[in-house]
Design a protein around this motif. Structure first.
Motif, short mmCIF file in Angstrom:
data_model
loop_
_atom_site.label_atom_id
_atom_site.label_comp_id
_atom_site.label_asym_id
_atom_site.label_seq_id
_atom_site.Cartn_x
_atom_site.Cartn_y
_atom_site.Cartn_z
N TYR A 149 -16.79 -5.16 39.02
CA TYR A 149 -15.36 -5.09 38.73
C TYR A 149 -15.11 -4.51 37.34
O TYR A 149 -14.25 -3.64 37.15
N LEU A 150 -15.86 -4.99 36.35
CA LEU A 150 -15.71 -4.49 34.99
C LEU A 150 -16.10 -3.01 34.90
O LEU A 150 -15.39 -2.20 34.29
N PHE A 151 -17.20 -2.66 35.50
CA PHE A 151 -17.69 -1.28 35.47
C PHE A 151 -16.67 -0.33 36.09
O PHE A 151 -16.33 0.71 35.50
N ASP A 152 -16.16 -0.69 37.25
CA ASP A 152 -15.16 0.15 37.93
C ASP A 152 -13.90 0.31 37.07
O ASP A 152 -13.39 1.43 36.91
N GLY A 153 -13.39 -0.79 36.51
CA GLY A 153 -12.16 -0.73 35.73
C GLY A 153 -12.31 0.08 34.46
O GLY A 153 -11.45 0.90 34.11
N VAL A 154 -13.42 -0.11 33.76
CA VAL A 154 -13.64 0.63 32.50
C VAL A 154 -13.77 2.12 32.76
O VAL A 154 -13.14 2.94 32.08
N VAL A 155 -14.57 2.50 33.75
CA VAL A 155 -14.77 3.93 34.03
C VAL A 155 -13.45 4.58 34.47
O VAL A 155 -13.11 5.69 34.02
N ARG A 156 -12.68 3.89 35.31
CA ARG A 156 -11.40 4.46 35.73
C ARG A 156 -10.42 4.53 34.56
O ARG A 156 -9.66 5.50 34.43
N GLY A 157 -10.42 3.50 33.70
CA GLY A 157 -9.51 3.50 32.57
C GLY A 157 -9.78 4.65 31.62
O GLY A 157 -8.85 5.34 31.16
N ILE A 158 -11.06 4.88 31.31
CA ILE A 158 -11.42 5.99 30.44
C ILE A 158 -11.03 7.32 31.07
O ILE A 158 -10.41 8.18 30.42
N GLY A 159 -11.37 7.51 32.34
CA GLY A 159 -11.09 8.78 33.01
C GLY A 159 -9.61 9.04 33.21
O GLY A 159 -9.12 10.15 32.94
N ASP A 160 -8.88 8.02 33.65
CA ASP A 160 -7.46 8.22 33.94
C ASP A 160 -6.67 8.53 32.67
O ASP A 160 -5.80 9.41 32.68
N TYR A 161 -6.94 7.81 31.57
CA TYR A 161 -6.20 8.07 30.34
C TYR A 161 -6.52 9.47 29.81
O TYR A 161 -5.62 10.25 29.47
N TYR B 162 -25.55 -8.14 28.68
CA TYR B 162 -24.17 -7.69 28.57
C TYR B 162 -23.29 -8.17 29.74
O TYR B 162 -22.16 -7.73 29.87
N GLU B 163 -23.79 -9.11 30.53
CA GLU B 163 -23.05 -9.53 31.71
C GLU B 163 -21.66 -10.08 31.37
O GLU B 163 -20.67 -9.72 32.01
N GLY B 164 -21.56 -10.92 30.37
CA GLY B 164 -20.27 -11.51 30.04
C GLY B 164 -19.45 -10.73 29.05
O GLY B 164 -18.25 -10.98 28.88
N ASN B 165 -20.09 -9.79 28.38
CA ASN B 165 -19.39 -9.07 27.31
C ASN B 165 -19.85 -7.61 27.29
O ASN B 165 -20.78 -7.25 26.56
N PRO B 166 -19.23 -6.74 28.08
CA PRO B 166 -19.62 -5.33 28.07
C PRO B 166 -19.27 -4.68 26.73
O PRO B 166 -18.36 -5.13 26.03
N LEU B 167 -20.00 -3.65 26.39
CA LEU B 167 -19.70 -2.87 25.20
C LEU B 167 -19.05 -1.55 25.63
O LEU B 167 -19.61 -0.83 26.46
N VAL B 168 -17.87 -1.28 25.09
CA VAL B 168 -17.12 -0.08 25.44
C VAL B 168 -16.81 0.67 24.14
O VAL B 168 -15.94 0.27 23.37
N ASN B 169 -17.56 1.73 23.88
CA ASN B 169 -17.39 2.53 22.68
C ASN B 169 -16.85 3.91 23.05
O ASN B 169 -17.45 4.61 23.88
N ALA B 170 -15.73 4.28 22.47
CA ALA B 170 -15.10 5.57 22.75
C ALA B 170 -15.13 6.44 21.50
O ALA B 170 -14.94 5.94 20.38
N VAL C 280 -11.69 -8.51 29.37
CA VAL C 280 -10.62 -9.33 29.95
C VAL C 280 -9.77 -8.53 30.93
O VAL C 280 -9.42 -9.00 32.01
N GLU C 281 -9.44 -7.32 30.57
CA GLU C 281 -8.64 -6.42 31.41
C GLU C 281 -9.28 -5.04 31.33
O GLU C 281 -8.91 -4.22 30.47
N PRO C 282 -10.30 -4.77 32.16
CA PRO C 282 -11.15 -3.59 31.96
C PRO C 282 -10.41 -2.26 32.01
O PRO C 282 -10.72 -1.36 31.22
N TYR C 283 -9.45 -2.12 32.91
CA TYR C 283 -8.78 -0.82 33.03
C TYR C 283 -7.94 -0.52 31.79
O TYR C 283 -8.13 0.50 31.12
N GLU C 284 -7.00 -1.42 31.45
CA GLU C 284 -6.14 -1.18 30.29
C GLU C 284 -6.93 -1.28 28.99
O GLU C 284 -6.64 -0.57 28.01
N GLY C 285 -7.91 -2.17 28.93
CA GLY C 285 -8.71 -2.30 27.72
C GLY C 285 -9.42 -1.01 27.38
O GLY C 285 -9.41 -0.56 26.22
N ALA C 286 -10.04 -0.39 28.38
CA ALA C 286 -10.74 0.87 28.14
C ALA C 286 -9.76 2.02 27.90
O ALA C 286 -9.97 2.87 27.03
N ALA C 287 -8.66 2.04 28.67
CA ALA C 287 -7.69 3.13 28.54
C ALA C 287 -7.06 3.15 27.16
O ALA C 287 -6.94 4.21 26.52
#
Length: 281
Positions: A71-83, A102-110, A28-35
């Motif tokens: 859009y999701l890929f860019d936001g998630v990668v930046r969120g992980i890296g920036d935080y 995984y088009e509608g629902n990416p998996l983000v495991n940290a 839903v919010e890739p940058y903050e969600g991943a961060a």
């Protein structure tokens, strides 16, 4: 349950580790969600008394031919890296796969890994009735309310309306929280400590009591807030980031306040451990 696992590696050292997903918030919010996924997993490590030394991730996305996936890929990668970079802990390894499923629902495991002296480990417990309950870290706001239930919901065309439920992280505040928390644990003024993750104060209080078969009386009017007019419901369910719940001996809250105050963070006594087996507000 504890915040993370520990493995004794000899010479008085242990390795702390944990992996966790943040899929729905990142969809839903890739940058903050991943961060905030990265921030939360690091907090789980240093609530064990360990210093995080590295992060890893495992990611799944749909085809990059789709604009939303890019859009999701860019936001998630930046969120992980920036935080991680702002917090001072590098991401040293990871993997990413692209499949249509995984088009509608990416998996983000940290994943976070830390190191601790065995003599300075901490537990997520509230063992002793009469001991004090202290909220440490950042102020409490309305961000992230219902984040826990939203994270388990099915993603559909209405999921964009859940954007306000995604938490907003501050890695610079988390760096302060890390140093203050490790200092407090080393000084021996922490009996138990629990990260405030999903469902905020509600889950942290209930989890600590459940592990010790105790209860808590909480005074919500003492919780430091950054917004006026917050209701008890909002305070209990807020998922504002960079906060911990600490249990300490009576009198130790002054030492906690001094340590956390040195790092410009709250350390406010909000309650007492009881024998009731219930959390009462």
């Amino acid at each position: 349950e504890e915040n993370a696992g520990l493995v004794d590696v000899g010479d008085g050292k242990a390795v702390a580790f944990k992996i966790e997903s943040h899929n729905h918030p990142s969809a839903v919010e890739p940058y903050e969600g991943a961060a905030t996924g990265v921030g939360g997993i690091h907090r789980d490590i240093f609530t064990m008394g360990a210093r995080p030394i590295c992060a890893l991730d495992s990611l799944r996305f749909g085809s990059l031919e789709k604009s939303r996936v890019r859009y999701l890929f860019d936001g998630v990668v930046r969120g992980i890296g920036d935080y991680g970079n702002s917090f001072g802990v590098p991401t040293v390894a990871g993997e990413v796969y692209f499949e249509d499923a995984y088009e509608g629902n990416p998996l983000v495991n940290a994943m976070s890994v830390g190191v601790v002296d065995i003599d300075y480990t901490a537990r997520a417990a509230a063992d002793t009735p009469g001991h004090h309950v202290v909220l440490v870290g950042a102020d409490t706001g309305r961000d992230g309310i219902h984040g826990a239930t939203f994270a388990s919901a099915e993603i559909d065309e209405d999921s964009e309306e859940d954007r306000p439920s995604v938490q907003v992280g501050d890695p610079f505040t988390e760096k302060l929280l890390l140093e203050a928390t490790l200092e407090a644990i080393r000084e021996g003024v922490v009996e138990g400590i629990q990260d405030m993750g999903a469902a905020g104060l509600t889950s942290s209080a209930f989890e600590m009591c459940a592990s010790s078969d105790t209860g808590m009386d909480l005074h919500l009017d003492r919780v430091p807030t950054r917004e006026t007019g917050m209701t008890p419901y909002e305070i209990m369910l807020s998922e504002s980031q960079e906060r911990m719940l600490v249990v300490c001996e009576p009198g130790a809250e002054e030492a906690l306040a001094e340590i956390y105050g040195k790092w410009d963070l709250n350390a406010q006594r909000i309650g007492t451990v009881t024998e009731s087996g219930r959390v009462r507000t």
